[in-house]
Design an enzyme around this catalytic site. Structure first.
Site, PDB file in Angstrom:
ATOM      1  N   TYR A   1     -11.722  -4.159   9.046  1.00 32.96           N
ATOM      2  CA  TYR A   1     -12.793  -3.844   8.112  1.00 32.96           C
ATOM      3  C   TYR A   1     -13.736  -5.041   8.001  1.00 32.96           C
ATOM      4  O   TYR A   1     -13.529  -5.960   7.213  1.00 32.96           O
ATOM      5  CB  TYR A   1     -12.233  -3.481   6.734  1.00 32.96           C
ATOM      6  CG  TYR A   1     -11.219  -2.348   6.742  1.00 32.96           C
ATOM      7  CD1 TYR A   1     -11.101  -1.474   7.822  1.00 32.96           C
ATOM      8  CD2 TYR A   1     -10.375  -2.146   5.657  1.00 32.96           C
ATOM      9  CE1 TYR A   1     -10.178  -0.450   7.835  1.00 32.96           C
ATOM     10  CE2 TYR A   1      -9.449  -1.107   5.646  1.00 32.96           C
ATOM     11  CZ  TYR A   1      -9.344  -0.276   6.742  1.00 32.96           C
ATOM     12  OH  TYR A   1      -8.420   0.738   6.726  1.00 32.96           O
TER      13      TYR A   1
ATOM     14  N   PRO B   1      -6.887  10.650   2.042  1.00 37.50           N
ATOM     15  CA  PRO B   1      -6.058  11.550   1.221  1.00 37.50           C
ATOM     16  C   PRO B   1      -6.805  12.758   0.676  1.00 37.50           C
ATOM     17  O   PRO B   1      -6.182  13.717   0.229  1.00 37.50           O
ATOM     18  CB  PRO B   1      -5.578  10.643   0.085  1.00 37.50           C
ATOM     19  CG  PRO B   1      -6.643   9.601  -0.032  1.00 37.50           C
ATOM     20  CD  PRO B   1      -7.105   9.344   1.375  1.00 37.50           C
TER      21      PRO B   1
END
Length: 279
Positions: A56, A202
């Site tokens: 990231y 999710p």
């Protein structure tokens, strides 16, 4: 009653709803200031698990979290991932060579301003490097005190089994949500072994709300479709630790409020019956 916490590795207790830091802006700008504020707000709201990675921003995300939160609250776990590197041309690729893993762990320690990464996850298994070399290196780093617990990401049941023959595995991070259950077998294996399962993505990119059954359950409970999707995950297995990623404070609060959403057995059964194709 669904437990609000889980002990990763049997001893490291976290609240089950965490934060994925992947989308937090790191370049100097108003967006970066908003990212710093969001990370701090997450901790204020009780988040004790934040997930980041070397990939990231090439470590910039780790630096952002340190700027926002260091010195860390004693109950906060910042988990990171290694094993993906950038080529001279700028392309990211799997890289589990021992020297690369060691270097990325040392960089993570410096960027996060810690002496030990309490949960270090192998971002992906590198098929070009023997698994024993990859996990053996992480095991050595654990012995040296630089790593507390070791996790994996995007693995099959067979890969998890092989990995556990080499080193204790505390967590698995695979893509998983209400509408994407490709890794059901991996989740079942983690449940049986009491291994933390961190579903990334999710919530199915907002598409949950377009599913009639999800929308119906949300209306019955007076909550959002996103909250239904997260509540379903929390109810799916006690080892599930969702890490929804967001850049907005209102979405952060919406996500965390899902911990208070309780599905009835009938609602759970209706959601269990959903598939990708259901509308």
């Amino acid at each position: 009653m669904t437990s609000a916490t889980f002990r990763i590795g049997g001893d490291l207790e976290v609240r089950r709803l965490g934060l994925g830091a992947m989308h937090l802006a790191t370049e100097p700008s108003d967006a970066r200031e908003a990212s710093l504020a969001l990370a701090r707000r997450a901790v204020e709201l009780g988040v004790t698990l934040i997930d980041t990675a070397h990939m990231y921003g090439g470590g910039a995300n780790e630096e952002l979290l340190a700027e926002a939160l260091h010195p860390y609250p004693k109950d906060l776990l910042v988990a990171t991932k290694v094993g993906v590197s950038r080529s001279p041309s700028g392309e990211w690729g799997l890289d589990g060579r021992p020297d690369v893993l060691r270097a990325q762990v040392d960089e993570a320690l410096r960027r996060l301003r810690v002496d030990r990464v309490e949960l270090l996850q192998l971002h992906r298994i590198d098929p070009e490097t023997p698994l024993a070399d990859q996990l053996g290196t992480l095991r050595e780093l654990r012995t040296e005190g630089k790593v507390g617990r070791i996790g994996l990401s995007e693995v099959t049941v067979a890969e998890l089994d092989r990995a556990r023959e080499i080193v204790d595995i505390a967590s698995v991070q695979n893509r998983y949500n209400l509408l994407d259950r490709e890794h059901d077998a991996v989740l079942e294996a983690c449940t049986a072994a009491d291994i933390a399962f961190l579903p990334w993505r999710p919530v199915a990119h907002g598409s949950s709300g377009t599913r009639a059954e999800v929308a119906a359950v949300a209306a019955e409970l007076g909550v959002t479709a996103t909250q239904v999707a997260l509540a379903w995950l929390l109810d799916r297995s006690p080892v599930v630790l969702p890490i929804p990623s967001t850049t907005r404070a209102d979405h952060l609060e919406e996500n965390l409020a899902a911990a208070a959403v309780h599905l009835t057995p009938a609602q759970r059964a209706r959601l269990d019956g959903l598939t990708h194709e259901d509308a």
